[in-house]
Design an enzyme around this catalytic site. Structure first.
Site, mmCIF file in Angstrom:
data_model
loop_
_atom_site.group_PDB
_atom_site.id
_atom_site.type_symbol
_atom_site.label_atom_id
_atom_site.label_comp_id
_atom_site.label_asym_id
_atom_site.label_seq_id
_atom_site.Cartn_x
_atom_site.Cartn_y
_atom_site.Cartn_z
ATOM 1 N N LYS A 13 0.868 -1.061 -0.084
ATOM 2 C CA LYS A 13 0.034 0.024 0.028
ATOM 3 C C LYS A 13 0.640 1.230 0.014
ATOM 4 O O LYS A 13 0.734 2.085 -0.726
ATOM 5 C CB LYS A 13 -0.924 -0.079 1.121
ATOM 6 C CG LYS A 13 -1.868 1.258 1.270
ATOM 7 C CD LYS A 13 -2.927 0.725 2.388
ATOM 8 C CE LYS A 13 -2.381 0.903 3.806
ATOM 9 N NZ LYS A 13 -2.047 2.025 4.352
ATOM 10 N N ARG A 88 -10.208 4.306 10.481
ATOM 11 C CA ARG A 88 -9.989 2.974 10.899
ATOM 12 C C ARG A 88 -11.154 2.357 11.355
ATOM 13 O O ARG A 88 -11.300 1.235 11.511
ATOM 14 C CB ARG A 88 -8.727 2.970 11.884
ATOM 15 C CG ARG A 88 -7.437 3.650 11.156
ATOM 16 C CD ARG A 88 -6.393 3.707 12.355
ATOM 17 N NE ARG A 88 -5.213 3.860 11.931
ATOM 18 C CZ ARG A 88 -4.098 3.317 11.551
ATOM 19 N NH1 ARG A 88 -4.343 2.061 11.404
ATOM 20 N NH2 ARG A 88 -3.082 3.828 10.922
ATOM 21 N N ARG A 127 12.272 -10.893 4.993
ATOM 22 C CA ARG A 127 12.806 -9.754 5.692
ATOM 23 C C ARG A 127 13.956 -9.833 6.892
ATOM 24 O O ARG A 127 13.445 -10.521 7.811
ATOM 25 C CB ARG A 127 11.863 -8.668 5.904
ATOM 26 C CG ARG A 127 12.554 -7.166 5.876
ATOM 27 C CD ARG A 127 11.757 -5.908 6.242
ATOM 28 N NE ARG A 127 10.874 -6.094 7.355
ATOM 29 C CZ ARG A 127 10.010 -4.864 7.621
ATOM 30 N NH1 ARG A 127 10.101 -3.987 6.958
ATOM 31 N NH2 ARG A 127 9.215 -4.959 8.594
ATOM 32 N N ARG A 159 13.468 -9.132 12.795
ATOM 33 C CA ARG A 159 12.888 -8.156 13.940
ATOM 34 C C ARG A 159 11.548 -9.431 14.397
ATOM 35 O O ARG A 159 11.091 -10.145 13.596
ATOM 36 C CB ARG A 159 12.313 -6.958 13.215
ATOM 37 C CG ARG A 159 13.141 -6.050 12.784
ATOM 38 C CD ARG A 159 12.813 -4.951 12.573
ATOM 39 N NE ARG A 159 11.218 -4.798 12.028
ATOM 40 C CZ ARG A 159 10.890 -3.633 11.643
ATOM 41 N NH1 ARG A 159 11.509 -2.501 11.218
ATOM 42 N NH2 ARG A 159 9.525 -3.619 11.197
ATOM 43 N N ARG A 170 -1.142 -10.002 13.254
ATOM 44 C CA ARG A 170 -1.181 -8.787 12.586
ATOM 45 C C ARG A 170 -2.212 -8.799 11.673
ATOM 46 O O ARG A 170 -2.932 -7.868 11.437
ATOM 47 C CB ARG A 170 -0.020 -8.076 12.274
ATOM 48 C CG ARG A 170 1.117 -7.791 13.331
ATOM 49 C CD ARG A 170 2.686 -7.303 12.629
ATOM 50 N NE ARG A 170 2.450 -6.245 11.532
ATOM 51 C CZ ARG A 170 3.369 -5.966 10.644
ATOM 52 N NH1 ARG A 170 4.326 -6.859 10.561
ATOM 53 N NH2 ARG A 170 3.348 -5.191 9.889
#
Length: 215
Positions: A13, A88, A127, A159, A170
């Protein structure tokens, strides 16, 4: 053109918003960015927001919508805007709709970039970072030597929020919060689904084919 952009973590996005803003010469309005700018500049609404933020509390909707209203009143928004990160919740969507009607800048289209969960997990789990600041992706942009930074030779790390269990949490949280908004804008006839799978350029082209109708 007046646009809201939705998309789960890893859907691209942010990349698409940046390119769309450049292509159509309309501002990319991220609520996080304009909130921080108001706090930094010491505006009245910024001071009010900072009071909540300093206490670790969420900035109330009426403060956020005031900041967004002021941003949309700026001259660079006359050709249109690309809203990212807001609304939201459905109450925020109602408040936004009311404000946009008052200032004569109603939403024309809501784009929802859709990518399957498994694809998102692959994108986000791959990642790896280095303490020197370099970033790699084990599938799309791997280092020359496995798990070793090309730039400084240090060992790469992942991470915590890039680990699979956290990513799935998430994604679940995003869907739980966003689905009512998807339904809200679908009922208003504003929602357009965009297939976010595949090359960035192809997704960008698909979005432009939609937005060109609103030029």
């Amino acid at each position: 053109m007046n646009v809201v952009l939705f998309g789960p973590p890893g859907a691209g996005k942010g990349t698409q918003a940046k390119e769309l803003a450049k292509h159509y010469q309309i501002p990319h309005i991220s609520t996080g960015d304009i909130l921080r700018a108001n706090v930094r500049d010491g505006t009245e609404l910024g001071k009010e927001a900072k009071g909540y933020m300093d206490k670790g509390e969420l900035v109330p909707d009426e403060v956020l919508i005031g900041i967004i209203k002021n941003r949309l009143a700026e001259s660079d928004c006359k050709p249109g805007y690309l809203l990212d990160g807001y609304p939201r919740t459905t109450p925020q969507a109602d408040a936004l709709s009311a404000i946009l009607e008052v200032i004569g800048m109603p939403l024309e289209v809501v784009l929802d970039i859709d990518v399957a969960d498994e694809e998102l997990v692959t994108r986000l789990c791959g990642r790896h970072m280095c303490t020197c600041g370099e970033s790699y992706h084990m599938k799309f942009n791997p280092p020359e030597k496995e798990n070793v930074c090309d730039a400084c030779g240090a060992e790469l790390y992942q991470r915590d929020d890039d680990k699979e269990d956290v990513i799935r949490q998430r994604l679940d949280s995003y869907k739980e919060k966003t689905q009512p908004l998807i339904n809200y804008y679908k009922e208003k006839g504003l929602l357009v689904d965009i297939d976010g799978t595949g090359a960035i350029d192809r997704v960008f082209s698909d979005i432009c084919n939609i937005l060109d109708q609103y030029k």
